[in-house]
Design an enzyme around this catalytic site. Structure first.
Site, short mmCIF file in Angstrom:
data_model
loop_
_atom_site.label_atom_id
_atom_site.label_comp_id
_atom_site.label_asym_id
_atom_site.label_seq_id
_atom_site.Cartn_x
_atom_site.Cartn_y
_atom_site.Cartn_z
N ALA A 224 0.80 -1.21 0.00
CA ALA A 224 0.00 0.00 0.00
C ALA A 224 0.84 1.27 0.00
O ALA A 224 0.34 2.35 -0.31
CB ALA A 224 -0.92 0.01 1.22
N LYS A 225 2.11 1.14 0.41
CA LYS A 225 3.06 2.27 0.43
C LYS A 225 2.48 3.48 1.15
O LYS A 225 2.56 4.61 0.66
CB LYS A 225 3.51 2.62 -0.99
CG LYS A 225 4.19 1.45 -1.70
CD LYS A 225 4.59 1.80 -3.12
CE LYS A 225 5.26 0.62 -3.80
NZ LYS A 225 4.30 -0.46 -4.14
N ARG A 226 1.92 3.24 2.32
CA ARG A 226 1.33 4.32 3.11
C ARG A 226 2.41 5.07 3.89
O ARG A 226 3.57 4.70 3.91
CB ARG A 226 0.27 3.76 4.05
CG ARG A 226 -0.92 3.09 3.36
CD ARG A 226 -1.68 4.08 2.47
NE ARG A 226 -3.02 3.62 2.16
CZ ARG A 226 -3.41 3.09 1.01
NH1 ARG A 226 -2.55 2.94 0.03
NH2 ARG A 226 -4.66 2.71 0.82
#
Length: 273
Positions: A95-97
């Site tokens: 998700a690369k949050r």
């Protein structure tokens, strides 16, 4: 799942293969489009065909968010299916949050509590208070972007600081954060020559390595510089496996491609024992 359980899976299956479930509905076999949920049906068949060869699955959430609520429901059904039928598998929400602390806490709750993923990918740009909310979750892994395989990855990651390249400073600084033992790091396979330097900084942490296969990364080179006594690597392949076939036998074709990688991994593990 904790790291020791992950290591146990690697030893049992003689594999450190992660399969990326980056599902583009325009690329899946056309006969699936008549299903109630084509994305989930595609994932289900891929998982059933390859679960004995892989130790992890990594849905890239963008490929689900792009289809709105139906896409998110397909993601939810996919993670629930894995957790129910193959609970030994390690799951990664790609998700690369990363945001200010209270927002990161909500992101973490979404993936760790609501969807019950084992891990999530996180961007480090906003620093410790954007990452530590993820690290606070017990028996969950935070996978920090360190050195990515994309063309522009070195635009910032490779910038020289006073003493080091920026990605090395990210690695060193991350080790000082609370619960840093719950970290893994993303290092792209197309940057294989960097692995020996990275291992000087994080000798024992697991590395998630995308870029093998369609992106041109070489498994042998990655293992030469990145392998540890406990393996320490999760090698991700997405397109090279899930889109290997495009007919009614697509899952069987995917299984054959996964088997090729698993066999190569088994040989590497045996040579390093």
């Amino acid at each position: 799942m904790n790291k020791q359980e992950l290591i146990s899976q690697i030893q049992q299956k003689k594999s450190f293969l992660c399969i990326g479930l980056d599902v583009d509905i325009t690329k899946i076999p056309k006969h699936l489009l008549t299903c109630e949920d084509p994305i989930f049906e595609f994932n289900k068949q891929i998982i059933d065909a390859t679960h004995h060869l892989a130790i992890a699955y990594k849905p890239n959430t963008a490929f689900y968010e792009a289809y709105g609520i139906k896409g998110w429901q397909a993601l939810e059904k996919t993670i629930n299916y894995i957790n129910k039928n193959y609970p030994e598998l390690f799951t990664i929400a790609d998700a690369k949050r990363g945001d200010i602390g209270n927002t990161s806490t909500m992101y973490a709750k979404a993936f760790f509590e609501d969807l019950n993923f084992d891990s999530v990918t996180v961007a480090p740009y906003m620093g410790s208070d954007s990452v530590e909310p993820f690290l606070a979750f017990k028996n969950k892994i935070t996978i920090l972007l360190a050195l990515t395989s994309n063309k522009g990855g070195l635009d910032f990651q490779g910038l020289k600081t006073e003493n080091n390249e920026l990605y090395k400073e990210v690695l060193k600084t991350a080790l000082t954060w609370q619960n840093a033992e719950n970290l893994m790091f993303v290092v792209g396979a197309t940057k294989a020559e960097y692995f020996s330097e990275i291992r000087k900084i994080v000798p024992n942490h697991f590395l998630l390595v995308p870029g093998v296969g369609a992106q041109g990364g070489n498994l042998q080179d990655v293992c030469k510089y990145g392998l540890t006594k406990n393996c320490g690597l999760l090698i991700n392949s997405s397109r090279g496996i899930i889109y290997a076939g495009n007919d009614k036998n697509f899952a069987e074709t995917a299984k054959k491609e996964a088997f090729k990688l698993q066999q190569e991994m088994e040989q590497i593990l045996n040579e390093n024992n």
